[in-house]
Design a protein around this motif. Structure first.
Motif, mmCIF file in Angstrom:
data_model
loop_
_atom_site.group_PDB
_atom_site.id
_atom_site.type_symbol
_atom_site.label_atom_id
_atom_site.label_comp_id
_atom_site.label_asym_id
_atom_site.label_seq_id
_atom_site.Cartn_x
_atom_site.Cartn_y
_atom_site.Cartn_z
ATOM 1 N N PHE A 175 0.856 -1.179 0.000
ATOM 2 C CA PHE A 175 0.000 0.000 0.000
ATOM 3 C C PHE A 175 0.898 1.236 0.000
ATOM 4 O O PHE A 175 1.937 1.262 0.653
ATOM 5 C CB PHE A 175 -0.887 0.033 1.253
ATOM 6 C CG PHE A 175 -1.539 -1.266 1.595
ATOM 7 C CD1 PHE A 175 -1.333 -1.852 2.832
ATOM 8 C CD2 PHE A 175 -2.353 -1.917 0.685
ATOM 9 C CE1 PHE A 175 -1.932 -3.054 3.159
ATOM 10 C CE2 PHE A 175 -2.952 -3.120 1.004
ATOM 11 C CZ PHE A 175 -2.742 -3.693 2.237
ATOM 12 N N TRP A 176 0.428 2.257 -0.681
ATOM 13 C CA TRP A 176 1.223 3.474 -0.795
ATOM 14 C C TRP A 176 0.474 4.659 -0.220
ATOM 15 O O TRP A 176 -0.761 4.740 -0.314
ATOM 16 C CB TRP A 176 1.552 3.717 -2.269
ATOM 17 C CG TRP A 176 2.300 4.978 -2.525
ATOM 18 C CD1 TRP A 176 3.635 5.207 -2.368
ATOM 19 C CD2 TRP A 176 1.750 6.214 -3.013
ATOM 20 N NE1 TRP A 176 3.949 6.494 -2.725
ATOM 21 C CE2 TRP A 176 2.808 7.146 -3.121
ATOM 22 C CE3 TRP A 176 0.454 6.621 -3.354
ATOM 23 C CZ2 TRP A 176 2.632 8.448 -3.564
ATOM 24 C CZ3 TRP A 176 0.270 7.921 -3.799
ATOM 25 C CH2 TRP A 176 1.355 8.819 -3.896
ATOM 26 N N CYS A 177 1.206 5.565 0.396
ATOM 27 C CA CYS A 177 0.606 6.743 1.008
ATOM 28 C C CYS A 177 1.454 7.978 0.718
ATOM 29 O O CYS A 177 2.680 7.954 0.902
ATOM 30 C CB CYS A 177 0.473 6.567 2.516
ATOM 31 S SG CYS A 177 -0.045 8.060 3.409
ATOM 32 N N ASN A 178 0.800 9.041 0.297
ATOM 33 C CA ASN A 178 1.469 10.339 0.154
ATOM 34 C C ASN A 178 0.816 11.314 1.125
ATOM 35 O O ASN A 178 -0.377 11.619 0.987
ATOM 36 C CB ASN A 178 1.372 10.853 -1.272
ATOM 37 C CG ASN A 178 2.275 12.055 -1.489
ATOM 38 O OD1 ASN A 178 1.943 13.170 -1.110
ATOM 39 N ND2 ASN A 178 3.433 11.818 -2.060
ATOM 40 N N SER B 203 5.191 6.932 1.852
ATOM 41 C CA SER B 203 5.479 5.720 2.603
ATOM 42 C C SER B 203 4.812 4.524 1.946
ATOM 43 O O SER B 203 3.794 4.655 1.262
ATOM 44 C CB SER B 203 4.968 5.867 4.036
ATOM 45 O OG SER B 203 5.138 4.673 4.781
ATOM 46 N N THR B 204 5.397 3.347 2.179
ATOM 47 C CA THR B 204 4.845 2.094 1.687
ATOM 48 C C THR B 204 4.718 1.122 2.848
ATOM 49 O O THR B 204 5.635 0.998 3.666
ATOM 50 C CB THR B 204 5.738 1.484 0.609
ATOM 51 O OG1 THR B 204 5.882 2.422 -0.468
ATOM 52 C CG2 THR B 204 5.125 0.203 0.067
ATOM 53 N N PRO C 4 -8.308 8.098 2.596
ATOM 54 C CA PRO C 4 -9.530 7.319 2.462
ATOM 55 C C PRO C 4 -9.355 5.843 2.790
ATOM 56 O O PRO C 4 -10.337 5.139 2.997
ATOM 57 C CB PRO C 4 -9.910 7.500 0.991
ATOM 58 C CG PRO C 4 -8.601 7.735 0.317
ATOM 59 C CD PRO C 4 -7.768 8.516 1.287
ATOM 60 N N GLY C 5 -8.108 5.386 2.839
ATOM 61 C CA GLY C 5 -7.844 3.995 3.184
ATOM 62 C C GLY C 5 -7.780 3.074 1.976
ATOM 63 O O GLY C 5 -8.250 3.405 0.879
ATOM 64 N N THR C 6 -7.169 1.915 2.193
ATOM 65 C CA THR C 6 -7.141 0.827 1.215
ATOM 66 C C THR C 6 -7.869 -0.361 1.834
ATOM 67 O O THR C 6 -7.483 -0.825 2.907
ATOM 68 C CB THR C 6 -5.702 0.407 0.866
ATOM 69 O OG1 THR C 6 -5.028 1.491 0.234
ATOM 70 C CG2 THR C 6 -5.722 -0.802 -0.068
#
Lengths: 110, 116
Positions: B21-24, B75-76, B109-111
């Motif tokens: 999962f990736w987050c910015n 982040s991952t 919003p989430g995965t």
């Protein structure tokens, strides 16, 4: 972090005030009361926080009892878009950690 | 102002497969969080970064979960191999923390992960 107790669900009529209670009887002097809400399929959203004085912003008002053992979040004129799960969290000042409980599912009815 | 961005929004995998999962985070936010939210429960913190340093990973199951935040921005979060019990929503949040005053966290919003 102190624990909180909230009712699992509440209903409110559209246009009326929604008053969401929270008990935090073991709160410490340096712990803040935070409220977040989570609309379906979205991440939690910050609403308001306070230490001992009542607080108000564009979203809501927070009333904290004098002994700080309980608080009430007030949405003055609830709309259908306020239907969400509302989380009451106590958090040590300067601590980044949020500990979520199960919250209160508020349903605003037309 | 753009909020916290996460991708993908949904992921369905077979058990024992890897997933990432990736987050910015919001621009300028130095603190980044990964939470896991099981159905009907509130989010639970997995790991917290201050810039590129993981300062709280006590709740991260380190046998199968890993995370990184290279350069202190995006982040991952990885799971390898995934198990049925990992089905949940994985939320990323960020905040700008200066000194001892922690500020509110902004969530993505989430995965939603489904492991079959």
């Amino acid at each position: 972090d102190a624990k909180t107790t909230q009712p699992p669900s509440m209903d409110c009529a559209e246009g009326r005030a929604a008053n969401l209670p929270c008990n935090h009887s073991t709160i410490s002097g340096n712990e803040y009361v935070y409220w977040y809400r989570q609309i379906h399929s979205q991440g939690p959203q910050y609403i308001i926080h306070g230490l001992k004085n009542n607080e108000t912003n564009e979203m809501a008002s927070l009333i904290i009892t004098e002994d700080r053992k309980s608080s009430t979040l007030i949405l003055p004129h609830a709309t259908l878009r306020d239907t969400a799960v509302y989380y009451c969290i106590v958090r040590v000042g300067g601590s980044e950690k949020l500990v979520f409980g199960k919250g209160t599912k508020l349903t605003v009815n037309p | 102002e753009a909020g916290v961005v996460q991708s993908p929004r949904y992921k369905i995998i077979e058990k024992k497969q890897p997933v990432a999962f990736w987050c910015n985070p919001i621009s300028g936010h130095n603190t980044l969080y990964w939470y896991r939210q099981n159905l009907g429960q509130g989010p639970e913190l997995l790991i917290r970064y201050e810039n590129e340093e993981a300062v709280d990973d006590s709740q991260l199951p380190k046998d199968r979960f890993s995370a990184e935040r290279l350069k202190g921005v995006d982040s991952t979060l990885k799971i390898q191999p995934a198990e049925l019990g990992d089905s949940a929503v994985y939320l990323c949040a960020s905040s700008f923390d200066r000194g001892r005053r922690a500020r509110e966290q902004f969530f993505g919003p989430g995965t939603r992960l489904t492991v079959l």
